[in-house]
Scaffold this active site. Structure first.
Site, PDB file in Angstrom:
ATOM      1  N   SER A  86     -85.536 -15.899  26.422  1.00 49.76           N
ATOM      2  CA  SER A  86     -86.558 -15.975  25.383  1.00 49.76           C
ATOM      3  C   SER A  86     -87.606 -14.875  25.524  1.00 49.76           C
ATOM      4  CB  SER A  86     -87.191 -17.360  25.409  1.00 49.76           C
ATOM      5  OG  SER A  86     -88.008 -17.551  24.286  1.00 49.76           O
ATOM      6  N   ASP A 221     -89.967 -12.756  19.203  1.00 49.11           N
ATOM      7  CA  ASP A 221     -89.691 -12.697  20.648  1.00 49.11           C
ATOM      8  C   ASP A 221     -88.218 -12.314  20.847  1.00 49.11           C
ATOM      9  OD1 ASP A 221     -88.421 -15.057  19.965  1.00 49.11           O
ATOM     10  OD2 ASP A 221     -88.957 -16.077  21.830  1.00 49.11           O
ATOM     11  N   ASP A 223     -85.371 -13.734  21.620  1.00 46.68           N
ATOM     12  CA  ASP A 223     -84.224 -14.454  21.055  1.00 46.68           C
ATOM     13  C   ASP A 223     -84.494 -14.950  19.644  1.00 46.68           C
ATOM     14  OD1 ASP A 223     -86.017 -16.399  22.067  1.00 46.68           O
ATOM     15  OD2 ASP A 223     -84.419 -17.885  22.168  1.00 46.68           O
ATOM     16  N   ASP A 225     -86.706 -16.849  18.110  1.00 51.93           N
ATOM     17  CA  ASP A 225     -87.114 -18.195  17.695  1.00 51.93           C
ATOM     18  C   ASP A 225     -88.638 -18.313  17.585  1.00 51.93           C
ATOM     19  OD1 ASP A 225     -87.705 -18.309  20.381  1.00 51.93           O
ATOM     20  OD2 ASP A 225     -86.561 -20.147  20.785  1.00 51.93           O
TER      21      ASP A 225
END
Ligand code: MG
Length: 429
Positions: A86, A221, A223, A225
């Site tokens: 993440s 960010d 990833d 999400d």
């Protein structure tokens, strides 16, 4: 093994190919979708996940680089593993385990841990295939969830800084919506800035938005999400203002009035839900809890003040490309974010973090020694609601730190309480 969002740690130390292979082996069912963010270590880790799943007899569908919500979309009726850490720095990596479009809960995590300690499962080796078409399908899902006519009429100019897996979807999505898009940091080779989308890491974006006369900017960010919004003056919207804006927008368009947020929800968020006739459900911090609560309460929307938004009509992990499309819709309907943000009361908020060897121990000790005068909630750290504000002390789910979040109506009260609580936390580190 599991934190608030899957398994995460330093690559080569906590997160290895052996671990990835074993998790792929025990978690896959008939088939397994696999995706990754840009991290170099994601290449070998995703291959290891796939190898483990194939050995167990599962068919593996490799999506390649894609955001977590796209992986969740692929696994809306099955299982998937996202290789990502993440917003953590590049030396980190991890695995997010998804089933039926949602990160798995504590019960299934426990089952995975039990299976993990048993010998490797071997069966007839499954089929391996690549499929990146699901990225297009996810994009189509999003396009069907916003008012395209309204957006096409306004054609806003947007600077998109994906810096990660969302680069495969967000710029194309915006362009298809009819927006004028300038993409920065959209390499699929490496991160160009630290992954966490905050004011420091996005300093360049604030300048670009202001200097190019764009309508607004967005940052993701690693990833994809999370998303943050920069107004046309080059100022980042505070996370709780963004969230309040989104909640109001969703409530205005639906007869379902149930909203989910976490113990970190600010006064502005609670007020906006109330003002719009909504009912708020509060969960511990973490998108898994928010996603669960949306399903359990048949809620309309759930969000966290870190730029994570989950929509009942979409996947049940935070979907930042969808959130971006929704913010475009908000802009086209309501105008400049620099004006709109004034509608939402900004109290005085402080967010601090403390390195802690035994983070849970520290939180317990602080809880015991707190002089509590107000309503207390303690299912995730300890949150105290007082007449003029609130504070929350909790152990981070992903890092060895204790977090202090507080919000008060006056700066004086905030500083006074911050001094008191900081001393207490530092005593128990
Ligand atoms: Mg993320």
């Amino acid at each position: 093994m599991f934190g608030t969002s899957g398994i995460r740690g330093i690559y080569g130390k906590d997160i290895t190919e052996e671990l990835a292979l074993k998790i792929g082996n025990v978690f896959s069912k008939d088939n397994l979708f696999v995706a990754r963010d840009l991290r170099q270590s994601g290449v070998t880790l995703s291959i290891a996940v796939s190898a483990g799943a194939l050995a167990a007899g599962s068919d593996v569908i490799d999506i390649g680089i894609a955001p977590t919500p796209t992986l969740a979309y692929a696994a809306r009726a099955g299982r998937g593993i996202m290789v990502t850490a993440s917003h953590n720095p590049p030396e980190y990596n991890g695995l997010k385990l998804v089933e039926n479009a949602k990160e798995i809960g504590k019960k299934l995590e426990q089952e995975v841990i039990e299976e993990y300690n048993k010998p490797i499962i071997r069966s007839d080796i499954g089929d391996f295939s690549h499929n990146s078409e699901v990225i297009e399908e996810h994009k189509q899902m999003i396009l069907g969830m916003v008012d395209r006519k309204l957006i096409e009429k306004k054609k806003p100019k947007i600077i998109a800084d994906c810096n990660g897996a969302a680069a495969v979807i967000t710029p194309y999505l915006l362009s298809e919506l009819g927006c004028k898009v300038v993409s920065v940091n959209s390499s699929l080779e490496c991160f160009n800035r630290p992954s966490e989308p905050n004011e420091t890491n996005l300093a360049h974006l604030l300048d670009i938005v202001r200097e190019t006369g764009a309508d607004f900017g967005i940052g993701h960010d690693g990833d994809g999400d999370r998303c943050v919004i920069i107004d046309e003056k080059g100022s980042m919207l505070p996370f709780d203002v963004q969230l309040a804006m989104m909640i109001e927008h969703e409530l205005e368009r639906s007869s379902n009035k149930r909203i989910v947020s976490t113990v970190e929800a600010s006064l502005a968020i609670r007020e906006v839900v109330e003002k719009n006739g909504g009912k708020i459900e509060i969960t511990p911090v973490g998108s898994t809890y928010v996603g669960d609560s949306i399903e359990k309460n048949n809620a309309l929307f759930g969000g966290e003040p870190c730029g994570e938004y989950i929509y009942s009509g979409g996947v049940h992990v935070p979907d930042a490309p969808l959130a971006v499309a929704k913010f475009v819709e908000i802009f086209c309907e309501k105008g400049k974010f620099s004006e709109l943000r004034k509608k939402y009361k900004e109290n005085f908020i402080a967010r601090e973090k403390f390195q802690a060897k035994e983070k849970h121990n520290t939180v317990e000790k602080v809880k015991k020694s707190l002089n509590i005068d107000g309503k207390v909630r303690d299912d995730d750290g300890v949150r105290i609601d007082e007449a003029d504000g609130w504070l929350l002390v909790r152990a981070s789910g992903t890092e060895p730190v204790v977090r202090l979040t507080m919000e008060y109506k006056t700066k004086e009260k905030l500083e006074k309480r911050k001094g008191e609580i900081k001393t207490l936390i530092e005593m128990h580190l």
